[in-house]
Design an enzyme around this catalytic site. Sequence first.
Site, PDB file in Angstrom:
ATOM      1  N   GLY A   1      12.460   7.287 -12.424  1.00 46.80           N
ATOM      2  CA  GLY A   1      12.982   5.934 -12.233  1.00 46.80           C
ATOM      3  C   GLY A   1      14.494   5.915 -12.140  1.00 46.80           C
TER       4      GLY A   1
ATOM      5  N   ASP B   1       7.561   4.994  -3.428  1.00 50.62           N
ATOM      6  CA  ASP B   1       7.178   5.173  -2.015  1.00 50.62           C
ATOM      7  C   ASP B   1       8.416   5.421  -1.164  1.00 50.62           C
ATOM      8  OD1 ASP B   1       4.605   4.613  -2.856  1.00 50.62           O
ATOM      9  OD2 ASP B   1       4.838   2.465  -2.469  1.00 50.62           O
TER      10      ASP B   1
ATOM     11  N   GLY C   1       0.882  -1.179   0.000  1.00 56.87           N
ATOM     12  CA  GLY C   1       0.000   0.000   0.000  1.00 56.87           C
ATOM     13  C   GLY C   1       0.910   1.215   0.000  1.00 56.87           C
TER      14      GLY C   1
END
Length: 305
Positions: A223, A255, A39
């Site tokens: 990235g 994240d 999550g």
Amino acid sequence: MKSITILGIFVADLAFFSKKIPARGETILGEDFVVGPGGKGSNQAVAAAKAGGQVNFITKIGNDQYGDMAKKIYSEVNIETKNVFISDKFSTGVAAILINKETGDNAISVVPGAAGQLTIEDINKAEYEIKNSEIFLTQLEAPINTVIHALKIAKSNNVKTIFNPAPAAKLDKDVFPLIDFFTPNESEASFYVDGEINNEEDAKKYAKDILQLGVKNVLITLGEKGVYFENSKENYFVPALDLKDKVVDTSGAGDAFNGAFAAAMCENMNVKEAIEFANKFAGLSTTKIGTANSMPLRREIENLT
Ligand code: RIB
């Protein structure tokens, strides 16, 4: 110590590793399967805590085995769980993550479960923690009305806001001025402009269009290339960490970046130093399997030469 409040979802990540990500209609034989905590909001909370931040997390989990997985990791990394609400009615959510074992690339489908049932009342219960934080960080996996309500509480109390628009979704024009740091990746950034962002040059071309929406600073994560930053006064590119180890799993790298950036912004680092720190943190996370479980320790960043 200054604290960080993060709102977002916890789900259990069911990760499938195979030689490639299957194409539409295709079945392939996978090679490995791992279940772990995930999550975006929860991963960011774990990242911020492991990067050295004092973290309050707002979410909702089910009264079940995957909910216990959430409680376990929060206790291990010292996350404040006063605002981790438990639903007796809804199960903890899950995400299916397909990972290319050769490149570490991924494709994800996430079902938020109990976290999808967060309400404005839940956010109001967390008002004290939001108001008294140095930083408020959120994304777009929790119900959008709760995300905007929490952002408004943060902004009206002069709390710095970091908004990770993942997954990208349409936002009303009055939401953008509530955002101090807007942190899309390439595809999310492309969603908010009239064009494709794939590299530093594209990011530079379109960053002004994002700033014109009303956010104060934009950080486009590219990235393995690095991060492009721009605000009304300056712009620069921070290249990604040159990794010594092989990339095994890129899921959760965004994240890692957001959580570590929030932790760094609570310290005496300026924005560029915070981006450099978060870049290293995110880079290292791709050399380990998992999302929350791949977040490095603060000392691993400090040990980098
Ligand atoms: O950013 C990676 C995360 O997105 C995964 O942990 C998955 O749960 C989805 O929310």
